[in-house]
Design a protein around this motif. Structure first.
Motif, short mmCIF file in Angstrom:
data_model
loop_
_atom_site.label_atom_id
_atom_site.label_comp_id
_atom_site.label_asym_id
_atom_site.label_seq_id
_atom_site.Cartn_x
_atom_site.Cartn_y
_atom_site.Cartn_z
N UNK A 184 0.73 -1.31 -0.05
CA UNK A 184 0.03 -0.10 0.02
C UNK A 184 0.80 1.39 0.08
N UNK A 185 2.03 1.09 0.63
CA UNK A 185 2.87 2.29 0.64
C UNK A 185 3.36 2.68 -0.68
N UNK A 186 3.78 1.81 -1.59
CA UNK A 186 3.97 1.92 -3.04
C UNK A 186 3.17 2.49 -3.87
N UNK A 187 1.78 1.83 -3.65
CA UNK A 187 0.56 2.25 -4.32
C UNK A 187 0.15 3.85 -4.12
N UNK A 188 0.18 4.27 -2.87
CA UNK A 188 -0.12 5.57 -2.59
C UNK A 188 1.01 6.58 -2.80
N UNK A 189 2.23 6.12 -2.75
CA UNK A 189 3.33 7.04 -3.15
C UNK A 189 3.41 7.02 -4.48
N UNK A 297 -6.66 10.09 -11.05
CA UNK A 297 -5.79 8.85 -10.89
C UNK A 297 -6.56 7.91 -9.75
N UNK A 298 -6.86 6.70 -10.01
CA UNK A 298 -7.54 5.73 -8.95
C UNK A 298 -5.91 5.00 -8.59
N UNK A 299 -5.92 4.98 -7.37
CA UNK A 299 -4.77 4.31 -6.34
C UNK A 299 -5.44 2.79 -6.11
N UNK A 300 -5.97 2.06 -7.40
CA UNK A 300 -6.56 0.95 -7.08
C UNK A 300 -7.81 1.06 -7.49
N UNK A 314 -12.35 9.66 -20.35
CA UNK A 314 -13.82 10.07 -19.83
C UNK A 314 -13.66 10.09 -18.13
N UNK A 315 -12.91 11.15 -17.74
CA UNK A 315 -13.00 11.66 -16.26
C UNK A 315 -12.21 10.55 -15.78
N UNK A 316 -11.18 10.04 -15.96
CA UNK A 316 -9.93 9.30 -15.59
C UNK A 316 -8.89 9.34 -16.52
N UNK A 317 -7.71 9.66 -15.81
CA UNK A 317 -6.57 9.79 -16.88
C UNK A 317 -5.51 8.71 -16.48
N UNK A 318 -5.55 8.00 -15.40
CA UNK A 318 -4.68 7.14 -14.80
C UNK A 318 -5.15 6.02 -13.63
N UNK A 319 -4.56 4.92 -13.62
CA UNK A 319 -4.84 4.04 -12.37
C UNK A 319 -3.55 3.44 -12.29
N UNK A 320 -3.35 2.92 -10.83
CA UNK A 320 -2.62 2.21 -10.23
C UNK A 320 -3.09 0.76 -9.97
#
Length: 380
Positions: A184-189, A297-300, A314-320
């Motif tokens: 989770x630390x890596x995803x958040x960062x 950006x979605x962090x998951x 459509x209202x989202x540019x990236x996701x992890x």
């Protein structure tokens, strides 16, 4: 207020001006330029964030998970208890478990907790009563079903979590043979770093979280902490919307935020992509373009609908994205290790950022080679 919110320039003009005046790389999502001056606020943080984002956007990373372990133990039955199958991450991991269970030759049953404490407790009680070989804690806090966890432990039923506790690997309290998740630390960062890199270190950000899930709350606190490493990144709002309520509450909250912050709000980070599905109608009604801002950006968890929003702007540019299918296979592999009397694998997939540029129309992301690796381990 910072410079990007003191002007009535359009977002496109702003980005162009930033590229000309600053000439600093904005991450692979927005292209590169020759550096002719430093960014305001956090040059060292920005440089580190850009490097991290470039690494996370790579798509040619080789399999770095387990390549050895016990051969398949036969004749097992697994019950997957889902927090709610309307949570795309929970459902995606369930699909991976289903696929892997079929390959290894086990029986699988999925029980939907419906997203409520009472429903999840009832689902866990049902799972324990079935006396299966193993139970998956699918995306909910095991402490909310501590009685059923104790019953499973007393019955010798191993438990494997998916996003059940904050860290990957075994857990003593609560008792889990393994918890399957990215770190989770890596995803958040990396999600916060994407905002820092893409905005050139100057952003007005809204964070969406679900504080009722310890894992999610921890993730959003870590996102907030990383955003704070850049002095010209402003956290405009920190919105707590429980995932089961997201479809009804998110549109109202987004509408209010647009009215309150207007052009100050140019980036968002959510602990789960589904917030942006629910936010889209409110953005549309407010006259916001699907290609942003705000750039979201979605962090998951990187479910197919998130990829579709990203690929279609459509209202989202990236996701992890969580590698949901791979994690489903890992869950089955962890159970196989438990049944064989072996320790957990300890594997956690590396973080990845998916954008329209690097997903190339795909609707999922998983590290290459995991199916072959697990089949080789199991002798299947």
């Amino acid at each position: 207020m910072h410079s990007h919110r003191k002007t009535s320039l359009t977002a496109a003009t702003l980005l162009a001006a930033a590229a000309v005046l600053v000439g600093c790389e904005r991450g692979s999502s927005t292209g590169t330029g020759d550096s002719s001056g430093g960014p305001g606020g956090c040059p060292e943080t920005l440089a580190r964030a850009e490097a991290a984002v470039r690494q996370a956007e790579r798509t040619n990373v080789p399999w770095n998970g387990p390549t050895s372990g016990p051969e398949a133990v036969s004749g097992k039955t697994i019950v997957y208890v889902a927090q709610t199958m309307t949570n795309p991450g929970v459902a995606g991991a369930a699909r991976g478990v289903t696929e892997a269970a079929k390959v290894i030759g086990w029986n699988l049953r999925v029980i939907d907790g419906g997203g409520t404490p009472a429903g999840i407790q009832a689902a866990m009680s049902q799972a324990v009563a079935l006396r299966p070989s193993g139970i998956v804690i699918g995306g909910f806090d095991p402490n909310s079903t501590s009685g059923q966890i104790a019953q499973a432990d007393a019955a010798g039923i191993p438990l494997v979590g998916w996003h059940a506790v904050a860290a990957p690997g075994p857990s003593e309290r609560p008792k889990l043979f393994a918890n399957v998740t990215t770190k989770v630390e890596d995803v958040a960062r990396i999600s916060a770093d994407w905002v820092i890199a893409r905005s050139n270190g100057d952003a007005g950000v809204v964070v969406f979280t679900d504080a009722s899930i310890p894992f999610a709350k921890n993730k959003s606190e870590l996102i907030r902490k990383e955003l704070a490493t850049c002095s010209d990144v402003d956290l405009l709002a920190y919105e707590n919307i429980p995932i089961p309520d997201a479809s009804t509450r998110t549109p109202q909250v987004v509408s209010s935020l647009v009215s309150r912050f207007q052009n100050e709000w140019d980036y968002s980070v959510a602990i789960n992509d589904l917030y942006f599905a629910d936010a889209a109608p409110a953005f549309r009604t407010a006259g916001k373009q699907g290609s942003g801002p705000p750039f979201n950006i979605g962090a998951g968890d990187g479910d197919p609908s998130a990829f579709q929003r990203i690929n279609n702007e459509q209202y989202q540019a990236a996701t992890v994205p969580e590698p949901l299918s791979e994690q489903g296979w890992q869950i089955i592999d962890e159970f196989n290790r438990a049944f064989a009397g072996r320790p957990a694998s300890g594997y956690a997939a590396p973080v990845h950022i998916s954008t329209a540029a690097n997903s190339r129309g795909a609707t999922t992301w998983d590290p290459a080679g995991y199916r072959e690796a697990y089949q080789n381990i199991w002798g299947r």
